[in-house]
Structures are given as C-alpha cells and as structure tokens.
Scaffold this motif. Structure first.
Motif, PDB file in Angstrom:
ATOM      1  N   CYS A 142       5.739  -5.531   9.347  1.00 37.98           N
ATOM      2  CA  CYS A 142       4.394  -5.024   9.634  1.00 37.98           C
ATOM      3  C   CYS A 142       4.251  -3.568   9.206  1.00 37.98           C
ATOM      4  N   GLU A 143       5.216  -2.715   9.618  1.00 42.71           N
ATOM      5  CA  GLU A 143       5.099  -1.293   9.274  1.00 42.71           C
ATOM      6  C   GLU A 143       5.276  -1.064   7.780  1.00 42.71           C
ATOM      7  N   THR A 144       6.185  -1.766   7.148  1.00 44.79           N
ATOM      8  CA  THR A 144       6.402  -1.613   5.709  1.00 44.79           C
ATOM      9  C   THR A 144       5.131  -1.934   4.936  1.00 44.79           C
ATOM     10  N   ALA A 145       4.428  -2.980   5.353  1.00 48.79           N
ATOM     11  CA  ALA A 145       3.179  -3.346   4.690  1.00 48.79           C
ATOM     12  C   ALA A 145       2.117  -2.267   4.865  1.00 48.79           C
ATOM     13  N   ALA A 146       2.090  -1.644   6.042  1.00 47.37           N
ATOM     14  CA  ALA A 146       1.120  -0.570   6.273  1.00 47.37           C
ATOM     15  C   ALA A 146       1.397   0.622   5.362  1.00 47.37           C
ATOM     16  N   LEU A 147       2.657   1.014   5.248  1.00 43.43           N
ATOM     17  CA  LEU A 147       3.015   2.167   4.407  1.00 43.43           C
ATOM     18  C   LEU A 147       2.790   1.897   2.925  1.00 43.43           C
ATOM     19  N   ALA A 226      -3.735  -0.074   7.878  1.00 41.51           N
ATOM     20  CA  ALA A 226      -3.804   0.934   6.820  1.00 41.51           C
ATOM     21  C   ALA A 226      -5.212   1.051   6.257  1.00 41.51           C
ATOM     22  N   ARG A 227      -5.834  -0.080   6.016  1.00 42.99           N
ATOM     23  CA  ARG A 227      -7.191  -0.048   5.472  1.00 42.99           C
ATOM     24  C   ARG A 227      -8.163   0.646   6.418  1.00 42.99           C
ATOM     25  N   ARG A 228      -8.023   0.400   7.701  1.00 43.58           N
ATOM     26  CA  ARG A 228      -8.925   1.021   8.668  1.00 43.58           C
ATOM     27  C   ARG A 228      -8.718   2.530   8.729  1.00 43.58           C
TER      28      ARG A 228
END
Length: 458
Positions: A142-147, A226-228
């Motif tokens: 989850c965090e890797t995808a956000a970064l 991330a998008r938000r």
C-alpha cells in the motif's frame, strides 16, 4: 489477556456464570455481556516497519436491575472468586441506585437468535490465518504504491493494517442466550505532497471490511491516497458566495451520521433533536431514502441481535423524503410509549442506548458527472473539518476542502473554506443523487448535490 482461570472457557459460559452469580446474590433482573478479541496493528512508513502490535483481551460487563434501580459494572478479572465478588458488589450498587420506572430487560417475545449469525457473514477465517509477514506485506504494498504514484509525493504518514478476531456473548436472567464470532480488517494510508508555498498537502484513503476478500486492493488504496494529496496542490480560497454544493460519497456519509444521531429515542426524549414532531412529514427531497439495516451480510454494523438481545430488523428512517421515525432501545421505547426497533448498542461499562447499525443512503440513477454538468459555479467537497453541527436545531457549519466547479467542470482545488446551512434545509434541497454507492465502515452513500449552501472563503 485471558487469565489461566478462564482459559478455554467459552464467552457464552462466562456470561452465564455472571448471570447465575448475580441472581444468587439477589439480583431481580440482570444481563451479562462478554467481549473477547485478538487485535493486531502493523504500520509501515518509508519502507520500514514502524509499529507492530498484537494484543488479546477479554472483558465482562454486568447490568443488574433491582426494582428499577440499575447498576452497571465491568471487569477483566474473571477468576471464579473474583467474579463472584464482582457480581455481589454490582447487586449492592444497584440496591442504592436511584429508581427509574422505565428500567428493565426486554420482553422475551422480542428476543433474537444467534442462529442467524452465520448467514450474516461476520467471521472470516482467512483473517485469522494471516501471518505477521503477510500483514506487513499488505501494508508495504500500500505505501509503496502511494510513493510511486506521483513524483510530487514526498512523504507519507505510513500505511496501517489492523485486524481483529473476537466474539460477543450476551446472556440475561429472562432466558436469552446468544453469541457470535466476528472479524474485521482495515487498511489506511496517508500520502503527503509539498505545495509551492511549502505547505504540506496530505491525502488519505482507507478500506474497512469484515472479510479479507472485500478489502480494497492495497496498491489501489495507496494510489488513491496519493491522488487525493496531489489534487490539493495549488489549492486556494474562492470568494464568499451561495452556490450548489456536491458531496462525494465519503462526505455524504458524514451527513448520514449527523442525521442518525438525531434520529434516536434518546435524542427525542431529551429534547435534543430537530426531528421532534416531524414523523410522517416531509423532511428531505423525494430523491432521498435512508435505511438502517443490521441484516446486510458481511457489513460492519450487521448483528443477529442487538445489545439487549432483541431481534434486529431493517428500519427505514427516510422514505422518498418522508421522515418515518426514530430508532429505539427498550428504555427509550418505554419512556416514550413506543416499541423497541432492535437498535440497542452496548459497551462493557455502559448501558444500552439506541444507535444505527448499517446506515445507507439509497443510490439514484444519475452518473456522478451528471451532478456537475449543469453547475455554473459550485463546490465539490472531498474533506470536512470540525464538528460544527447542532442536533437540537439542525444548524450546520463545517470547514471544507475540495474543488471549485465552473461550467460543469472541475476548475481548481479549494481549501480553507466553510460551508454552512441547516440540515433540514440541506436535506430538502438535495436535487440529485448519483448511482455510485460506496461503503465506508458501517455507512454507505453515493455522490449527492445540494441546491445551494453558503460557502465562506475570502
């Protein structure tokens, strides 16, 4: 944690013992609630495990009613001698409490059955089978995808996966006995972007479910967070005006929460709700139907019986704009000359009180884009701050952020504005409900549009 004295004893048996001991000590009426649970929390931040917590708990709440005098006590010391002393002390406290003619257990004819629990899908063995390594991997993904979602994401507040495996058991002295297992899993991520003026723009997203199969894709949760965050870069204030306001599903859910808090028997008898005297009358626009349904399979608020052992049922709060009625537990029903709606919620240290279960604003037929299409100027709300709601009057005023809409299109991000109105007027002014129903915990709503609200900016 479970003591050696209670190790291996089912929660239902512990509740039975407490009721038997209270009756032996002289209790007229009593009920016992046992809640057990094993919880875990994993937080991954910047690729490292920042938090890893696993804990187990068991607690018992005992309610004793003596000629209308009520005492409620809780304990986690469930050794035989300690439990016997605890029951006797609770009876003693009830004997010196102030009497209340409305106190009492439910009528046996209202009792529910735990046999319906399996059909509700409240337990998922896959959650119990998750290893610590698998939980870390979910949070890490989850965090890797956000970064990785956008180069403007410069930091995160981490991704957290939480699980709970537990059991609820309730027994009373009039013959009710019921218990059921329940699981939950949630994943939340917060991404942070740096704005040109140095401000940090956070964005978060989450998924919370009873079963692992319903949990949102971990990478997608991170990307949405991330998008938000990125979407708020360059946010500014519009001028103060009165315009249509569109609430995304998660923000529409917050309106349901305000309404539900006002639609309880407790709020009614205390005179703390703007809904008093409105039963059977128009409240919202005809686009609005709101139901409270504890019988939806696999949902957070689902339960086969309520906090008093009463059979749960689907209750309609608003039907095509008409306010149909309040949610009651046994106490508030007796006090107001009504009937319980099977809506009692209960904690170990607190008595029953009416509360919503699964609260749903039924979706409409429109695509979300259709609610923007004919808006010349307006506000699309994606965040709300503060607690500016008065349940007695319905007055509403909250900080907000989101997007300014011009000629049916998103124009620019908006921050540090305030939206205000009155909830009754807001409900009546809903002129569009979309078809994009989304669940957030125990509540669900689609995008909706309110004809006009005051938006205070610069």
């Amino acid at each position: 944690m479970t003591s050696r004295a209670t190790e291996g004893i089912p929660a239902l048996e512990l509740a039975r013992r407490a009721v038997q001991l209270a009756r032996r000590a002289g209790a007229d009426q009593c009920d016992a609630l046992v809640i057990t649970g094993t919880e875990s929390t994993v937080t991954v931040r910047l690729g490292q495990v920042e938090k890893l917590i696993e804990a187990g708990s068991i607690g018992l709440g005992l309610r004793v009613i003596q000629n209308g005098r009520t005492a409620i006590c809780a304990t986690s010391d469930l050794a035989p001698a300690a439990l016997e002393a605890f029951a006797a002390q609770t009876v003693e406290l009830a004997n010196i409490a102030a009497p209340d003619q409305y106190a009492g257990l439910p009528e046996p004819s209202h009792f529910g059955s735990a046999a319906d629990a399996a059909a509700l899908g409240l337990y998922d063995e896959r959650i119990e089978a998750l290893s610590t390594e698998e939980k870390i991997a979910i949070a890490h993904t989850c965090e890797t995808a956000a970064l990785a979602a956008d180069p403007r994401i410069t930091n995160t507040d981490g991704a957290t996966l939480s699980t709970r495996i537990g059991e609820i058991a309730l027994v009373n002295s009039l013959g009710f006995e019921g218990s059921y297992p329940a699981t939950s899993i949630s994943l939340v991520a917060e991404a942070i972007a740096d704005d040109a003026d140095g401000k940090k723009r956070p964005g978060y997203w989450f998924s919370a479910e009873r079963s692992l199969s319903r949990l949102a894709d971990p990478a997608e949760v991170g990307r949405i967070a991330a998008r938000r965050a990125v979407d708020q870069l360059g946010a500014r204030k519009p001028t103060t005006t009165r315009v249509p306001v569109i609430f995304e599903p998660m923000m529409a859910v917050s309106l349901l929460g305000h309404l539900a808090a006002c639609a309880t028997g407790e709020a009614l008898y205390r005179g703390a709700t703007f809904l008093a005297g409105r039963e059977g009358l128009p409240l919202a626009s005809p686009h609005v139907t709101i139901v409270d349904d504890p019988l939806l399979p696999g949902r957070f608020g689902s339960r086969p019986f309520d906090g008093e052992g009463v059979a749960t049922r689907r209750n309609t709060l608003v039907e095509a704009g008409i306010f149909r009625g309040f949610l009651f537990d046994c106490y508030t029903a007796r006090r107001l000359g009504r009937a319980t709606t099977g809506s009692a919620a209960r904690g170990l240290e607190t008595g029953p009180s009416p509360s919503s279960s699964n609260l749903v604003l039924q979706p409409g037929q429109l695509a979300p884009s259709a609610l923007l299409a004919d808006v010349r100027q307006g506000l699309y709300v994606t965040a709300l701050m503060g607690a500016g709601f008065n349940p007695a009057t319905g007055d509403y005023s909250r900080g907000a952020a989101g997007f300014w809409v011009e000629d049916g299109q998103i124009a620019y991000p908006v921050t540090e504005v305030n939206i205000s109105g009155n909830l009754a007027t807001m409900l009546a002014d809903i002129d569009g409900v979309a078809n994009d129903l989304a669940w957030f915990g125990a509540s669900a709503a689609p995008t909706l549009r309110i004809r006009a609200m005051t938006v205070s900016g610069r």
